[in-house]
Scaffold this motif. Structure first.
Motif, PDB file in Angstrom:
ATOM      1  N   ARG A  31       0.907  -1.341   0.198  1.00  0.00           N
ATOM      2  CA  ARG A  31       0.060   0.074  -0.022  1.00  0.00           C
ATOM      3  C   ARG A  31       0.829   1.441   0.025  1.00  0.00           C
ATOM      4  O   ARG A  31       0.421   2.306  -0.589  1.00  0.00           O
ATOM      5  CB  ARG A  31      -0.915  -0.146   1.164  1.00  0.00           C
ATOM      6  CG  ARG A  31      -1.896  -1.036   1.034  1.00  0.00           C
ATOM      7  CD  ARG A  31      -2.843  -0.802  -0.025  1.00  0.00           C
ATOM      8  NE  ARG A  31      -3.783  -2.012  -0.242  1.00  0.00           N
ATOM      9  CZ  ARG A  31      -4.555  -2.155  -1.506  1.00  0.00           C
ATOM     10  NH1 ARG A  31      -4.239  -1.486  -2.657  1.00  0.00           N
ATOM     11  NH2 ARG A  31      -5.604  -3.009  -1.558  1.00  0.00           N
ATOM     12  N   SER A  32       1.966   1.110   0.878  1.00  0.00           N
ATOM     13  CA  SER A  32       2.806   2.239   0.727  1.00  0.00           C
ATOM     14  C   SER A  32       3.339   2.728  -0.577  1.00  0.00           C
ATOM     15  O   SER A  32       3.674   3.765  -1.245  1.00  0.00           O
ATOM     16  CB  SER A  32       3.943   2.419   1.799  1.00  0.00           C
ATOM     17  OG  SER A  32       3.413   2.050   3.187  1.00  0.00           O
ATOM     18  N   VAL A  33       3.752   1.581  -1.185  1.00  0.00           N
ATOM     19  CA  VAL A  33       4.487   1.566  -2.522  1.00  0.00           C
ATOM     20  C   VAL A  33       3.495   2.115  -3.699  1.00  0.00           C
ATOM     21  O   VAL A  33       3.924   3.118  -4.484  1.00  0.00           O
ATOM     22  CB  VAL A  33       5.281   0.586  -3.049  1.00  0.00           C
ATOM     23  CG1 VAL A  33       5.406   0.346  -4.459  1.00  0.00           C
ATOM     24  CG2 VAL A  33       6.355   0.007  -2.041  1.00  0.00           C
ATOM     25  N   SER A  34       2.270   1.585  -3.513  1.00  0.00           N
ATOM     26  CA  SER A  34       1.218   1.988  -4.447  1.00  0.00           C
ATOM     27  C   SER A  34       0.678   3.340  -4.281  1.00  0.00           C
ATOM     28  O   SER A  34       0.168   3.898  -5.353  1.00  0.00           O
ATOM     29  CB  SER A  34      -0.176   0.931  -4.504  1.00  0.00           C
ATOM     30  OG  SER A  34      -0.982   1.371  -5.271  1.00  0.00           O
ATOM     31  N   GLN A  35       0.244   3.423  -3.116  1.00  0.00           N
ATOM     32  CA  GLN A  35      -0.397   4.860  -2.774  1.00  0.00           C
ATOM     33  C   GLN A  35       0.174   5.908  -1.984  1.00  0.00           C
ATOM     34  O   GLN A  35      -0.297   6.999  -1.824  1.00  0.00           O
ATOM     35  CB  GLN A  35      -1.667   4.750  -2.023  1.00  0.00           C
ATOM     36  CG  GLN A  35      -2.665   3.833  -2.966  1.00  0.00           C
ATOM     37  CD  GLN A  35      -4.118   3.297  -2.286  1.00  0.00           C
ATOM     38  OE1 GLN A  35      -4.472   2.479  -2.146  1.00  0.00           O
ATOM     39  NE2 GLN A  35      -4.611   4.592  -1.690  1.00  0.00           N
ATOM     40  N   GLY A  36       1.582   5.831  -1.476  1.00  0.00           N
ATOM     41  CA  GLY A  36       2.239   6.727  -0.612  1.00  0.00           C
ATOM     42  C   GLY A  36       2.211   6.511   0.607  1.00  0.00           C
ATOM     43  O   GLY A  36       1.682   5.729   1.259  1.00  0.00           O
ATOM     44  N   ALA A  39      -1.149   6.368   2.938  1.00  0.00           N
ATOM     45  CA  ALA A  39      -1.914   5.128   2.882  1.00  0.00           C
ATOM     46  C   ALA A  39      -1.035   4.263   3.702  1.00  0.00           C
ATOM     47  O   ALA A  39      -1.719   3.356   4.276  1.00  0.00           O
ATOM     48  CB  ALA A  39      -1.684   4.670   1.184  1.00  0.00           C
ATOM     49  N   GLY A  40       0.085   4.396   3.606  1.00  0.00           N
ATOM     50  CA  GLY A  40       1.009   3.333   4.558  1.00  0.00           C
ATOM     51  C   GLY A  40       0.667   3.630   5.831  1.00  0.00           C
ATOM     52  O   GLY A  40       0.534   2.530   6.818  1.00  0.00           O
ATOM     53  N   VAL A  44      -0.931   0.803   8.753  1.00  0.00           N
ATOM     54  CA  VAL A  44      -0.148   0.732  10.000  1.00  0.00           C
ATOM     55  C   VAL A  44      -1.209   0.655  10.978  1.00  0.00           C
ATOM     56  O   VAL A  44      -1.500  -0.139  11.979  1.00  0.00           O
ATOM     57  CB  VAL A  44       0.707   1.557  10.165  1.00  0.00           C
ATOM     58  CG1 VAL A  44       1.378   1.281  11.609  1.00  0.00           C
ATOM     59  CG2 VAL A  44       2.052   1.300   9.310  1.00  0.00           C
ATOM     60  N   LEU A  45      -2.037   1.743  11.074  1.00  0.00           N
ATOM     61  CA  LEU A  45      -3.106   1.869  12.218  1.00  0.00           C
ATOM     62  C   LEU A  45      -4.017   0.920  12.014  1.00  0.00           C
ATOM     63  O   LEU A  45      -4.502   0.326  13.198  1.00  0.00           O
ATOM     64  CB  LEU A  45      -3.679   3.232  12.140  1.00  0.00           C
ATOM     65  CG  LEU A  45      -2.744   4.413  12.285  1.00  0.00           C
ATOM     66  CD1 LEU A  45      -3.635   6.003  11.908  1.00  0.00           C
ATOM     67  CD2 LEU A  45      -2.176   4.628  13.760  1.00  0.00           C
ATOM     68  N   GLY A  46      -4.680   0.279  10.900  1.00  0.00           N
ATOM     69  CA  GLY A  46      -5.496  -0.564  10.739  1.00  0.00           C
ATOM     70  C   GLY A  46      -5.028  -1.683  11.313  1.00  0.00           C
ATOM     71  O   GLY A  46      -5.578  -2.607  11.984  1.00  0.00           O
ATOM     72  N   LYS A 109      -9.031   5.800   2.252  1.00  0.00           N
ATOM     73  CA  LYS A 109      -8.336   5.750   3.673  1.00  0.00           C
ATOM     74  C   LYS A 109      -9.260   4.624   4.493  1.00  0.00           C
ATOM     75  O   LYS A 109      -8.676   3.751   5.196  1.00  0.00           O
ATOM     76  CB  LYS A 109      -8.251   7.088   4.191  1.00  0.00           C
ATOM     77  CG  LYS A 109      -7.278   7.959   3.269  1.00  0.00           C
ATOM     78  CD  LYS A 109      -5.900   7.344   3.505  1.00  0.00           C
ATOM     79  CE  LYS A 109      -5.054   8.605   2.894  1.00  0.00           C
ATOM     80  NZ  LYS A 109      -5.110   8.927   1.553  1.00  0.00           N
ATOM     81  N   ARG A 110     -10.518   4.724   4.372  1.00  0.00           N
ATOM     82  CA  ARG A 110     -11.367   4.076   5.267  1.00  0.00           C
ATOM     83  C   ARG A 110     -11.101   2.424   5.025  1.00  0.00           C
ATOM     84  O   ARG A 110     -11.031   1.550   5.697  1.00  0.00           O
ATOM     85  CB  ARG A 110     -12.908   4.197   5.121  1.00  0.00           C
ATOM     86  CG  ARG A 110     -13.621   3.351   5.980  1.00  0.00           C
ATOM     87  CD  ARG A 110     -15.165   3.783   5.663  1.00  0.00           C
ATOM     88  NE  ARG A 110     -15.393   5.211   6.317  1.00  0.00           N
ATOM     89  CZ  ARG A 110     -16.458   5.582   6.571  1.00  0.00           C
ATOM     90  NH1 ARG A 110     -17.780   5.148   5.886  1.00  0.00           N
ATOM     91  NH2 ARG A 110     -16.737   6.944   6.769  1.00  0.00           N
TER      92      ARG A 110
END
Length: 208
Positions: A31-36, A39-40, A44-46, A109-110
């Motif tokens: 997710r970090s690679v795909s959306q920045g 998003a990462g 992490v929070l989730g 984000k949700r």
């Protein structure tokens, strides 16, 4: 209150497991690679909201029950050893074919948050830690086991957020390289495999 040496040993074992890419880390990295970066962080929070489910289950007595039952602990321990061995061998045998580009659809984000939550609630690596490793560090002689498990769980949460947050920051910064480098992914697989095998060997020597 556990002794400082016990807390230090717990933190070392926790970090050894946390830094190895498992389902949660892979989710955060992709997710970090795909959306920045943002998003990462949401991922992490989730993920670590999902960790609270494991902590609650352990604090309510599941891990303590295993620690008190030699037979149950032995069964779960060897299931854990088998799982770690499987992970280690799979990582060492895994081969990257070509320069595969890592891409994912953009998610809200949700959705990122709740997907991360589900990923970690169903994460066998996290469940293995709370069922098998955590009881090794409790000591009924220093007080009730439940509060000890809760303390260790909170330490896991803090260390997990720090470790996974670092993955999110680093992977978003190196997005281009991670998308295209098969060699980098292969080195990560070898290192992860060796750590998994080492943890399996250590676990076989431990007793309830």
């Amino acid at each position: 209150m556990p002794e400082i040496s016990t807390l230090a040993a717990f933190c070392a074992a926790t970090l050894a497991l946390l830094v190895i890419p498992g389902p949660a880390v892979l989710y955060i990295v992709t997710r970090s690679v795909s959306q920045g970066r943002a998003a990462g962080v949401v991922s992490v929070l989730g993920v670590h909201t999902g960790s609270l489910v494991h902590i609650a289950a352990a604090a309510l007595g599941l891990s303590a029950l295993l620690a008190a039952s030699a037979t149950a602990f032995t069964i779960v321990k060897y299931v854990g050893v088998a799982y770690l061995l499987w992970l280690g061998v799979r990582k060492l045998m895994q081969r990257e074919k070509g320069e595969q580009v890592l891409e994912l659809r953009v998610q809200s984000k949700r959705r990122l948050f709740w997907e991360g939550f589900v990923v970690n609630v169903l994460n066998p690596k996290t469940a293995l830690f709370f069922l098998t490793f955590l009881p090794l560090f409790t000591d009924p002689g220093v007080g009730p086991v439940g509060p000890q498990i809760l303390l260790f769980g909170m330490l896991w949460l803090v260390l997990g957020m720090a470790s996974d947050g670092a993955y999110a920051m680093l992977s978003s910064a190196l997005a281009g390289r991670l998308r295209g480098s098969a060699r980098a992914r292969r080195r990560l697989n070898v290192g992860s495999g060796l750590v998994y095998l080492g943890l399996a060997a250590w676990l076989t020597t431990e007793k309830a």
